[in-house]
Design a protein around this motif. Structure first.
Motif, PDB file in Angstrom:
ATOM      1  N   ASP A   6       0.828  -1.208   0.000  1.00 17.51           N
ATOM      2  CA  ASP A   6       0.000   0.000   0.000  1.00 17.51           C
ATOM      3  C   ASP A   6       0.861   1.257   0.000  1.00 17.51           C
ATOM      4  O   ASP A   6       0.573   2.230  -0.706  1.00 17.51           O
ATOM      5  N   GLU A  19       2.248   1.896  -3.518  1.00 18.41           N
ATOM      6  CA  GLU A  19       1.287   2.524  -4.428  1.00 18.41           C
ATOM      7  C   GLU A  19       1.100   4.004  -4.096  1.00 18.41           C
ATOM      8  O   GLU A  19       1.044   4.854  -4.995  1.00 18.41           O
ATOM      9  N   LYS A  77       3.976   6.046  -5.376  1.00 19.69           N
ATOM     10  CA  LYS A  77       3.897   6.355  -6.803  1.00 19.69           C
ATOM     11  C   LYS A  77       2.980   7.548  -7.044  1.00 19.69           C
ATOM     12  O   LYS A  77       3.294   8.446  -7.844  1.00 19.69           O
TER      13      LYS A  77
END
Length: 369
Positions: free
Chosen positions: A39, A42, A45
């Protein structure tokens, strides 16, 4: 698609500096090296992409006008420059560390010093032979043969470390590690000193003069700063520690700064009293034995003990009396003692009130004297 301002946690009126600060804070929290969770990866990013868009004035303007801000600015996750600035203090290339110094502090040394009790009274001077590392006289600590010197490493060019770029899913990651050619020193020694094998120091015996103060005792360690081993490449010396061991004396023992001794007194001298001269650790001293002295009594001679480690007032010499009862009497002597006992009419043996004497430590001596 998530709103870039919400991702970074800033308002649409945020200044470039506020956007940069928000990004750094989140990068520290979500970077894969710090937070390996899926998590977090992500979110990292998203944070990186949001910063790429909002940190570029043109992309931010297009985004504010309704664009999707999907362009990465041609840099391919260009936010990695700021990531490395955040974690390593430099740009995307990283910041090279300083080369190591060949000169290092030497190790501490420990020497055990055996003393007599008499040495403790006033202190003593000692010349100690110490086997330790000393500066190499051939190269004077340079590690090089005379007439030569270290040269700059042609691999790291004097930096002491080399950088490597590793490509990952998130972009190029630059790492820095010590140069294996020069071991991180930034220089190499093409012609090492043959005497010390390029160490700048050799093992040798040297003499250390030391004044051991009065009042030391077994187990005490005295520190002599800068008298230990010389460091590699002629680095500063470590410290020398002297561990004191005081041998047991045949006559005297120690209690704090006082000296203790046992004096054997004959029965006639104990009854009549006398004056004797005893040999203390620093010379002869007179001692008066009062008439009627008893075994276990303590006679104190002021100022004939040990000079304290911190101070000038010497302790005392305390002498415990041991009255010696004769065990072999001839007939005439026995008759005299019997006559004396009849005339004094002394009471027979009886239990007395127990009291702890000042000289309890000498009981074993009294029993075996």
């Amino acid at each position: 698609m998530a709103d870039h301002y919400e991702v970074l946690g800033v308002s649409r009126e945020a200044t470039p500096d506020e956007i940069k600060k928000a990004y750094r804070r989140l990068a520290r929290e979500l970077h894969p090296d710090v937070n390996p969770g899926e998590d977090a990866s992500e979110r990292f990013k998203l944070v990186t992409h949001a910063y790429d868009v909002l940190s570029d004035p043109e992309q931010r303007q297009r985004y504010d006008m309704g664009g999707d801000g999907s362009a990465f600015g041609g840099a391919g996750f260009g936010g990695f420059g700021d990531i490395f600035e955040t974690f390593f203090g430099g740009g995307g290339g990283g910041r090279a560390g300083r080369p190591r110094s060949r000169r290092e502090r030497g190790q501490d040394a420990l020497v055990r010093v055996n003393l007599e009790l008499g040495d403790v009274v006033f202190g003593v001077h000692r010349d100690l032979d110490v086997d330790t590392a000393v500066v190499c006289e051939t190269c004077d600590g340079s590690c090089c043969q005379p007439g030569t010197q270290p040269v700059t490493c042609d691999i790291c060019h004097g930096a002491g470390n080399v950088q490597r770029t590793v490509r990952s899913l998130l972009g190029n990651v630059v790492t820095s590690q010590p140069c294996t050619t020069c071991q991180g020193y930034g220089t190499t020694i093409p012609y090492p000193c043959t005497t010390c094998q390029g160490q700048g120091r050799v093992r040798a015996r040297r003499t250390v003069s030391v004044d051991i103060p009065a009042g030391v005792e077994s187990g005490l360690r005295l520190q002599m700063p800068g008298s230990g081993e010389v460091g590699p490449a002629g680095g500063p010396n470590g410290d020398l520690y002297l561990e004191i061991n005081v041998a047991a004396h045949q006559v005297f023992s120690r209690e704090g700064d006082d000296l203790l001794a046992t004096l054997e007194v004959s029965m006639p001298d104990a009854i009549l009293g006398t004056e004797v001269t005893i040999e203390s650790l620093d010379g002869a001293v007179p001692l008066e034995i009062r008439a009627g002295v008893q075994s276990g009594d303590v006679l104190t001679i002021k100022g004939r003990g040990i000079t304290p480690l911190r101070g000038t007032q010497r302790g005392d010499l305390r002498v415990g009396v041991h009255v010696v009862t004769p065990t072999r009497l001839d007939a005439k002597q026995r008759a005299l003692i019997e006559d004396f006992a009849k005339k004094t009419k002394a009471p027979g043996p009886q239990l007395a009130e127990f009291h702890q004497g000042l000289f309890s430590k000498l009981r074993d001596r009294f029993r075996t004297g």
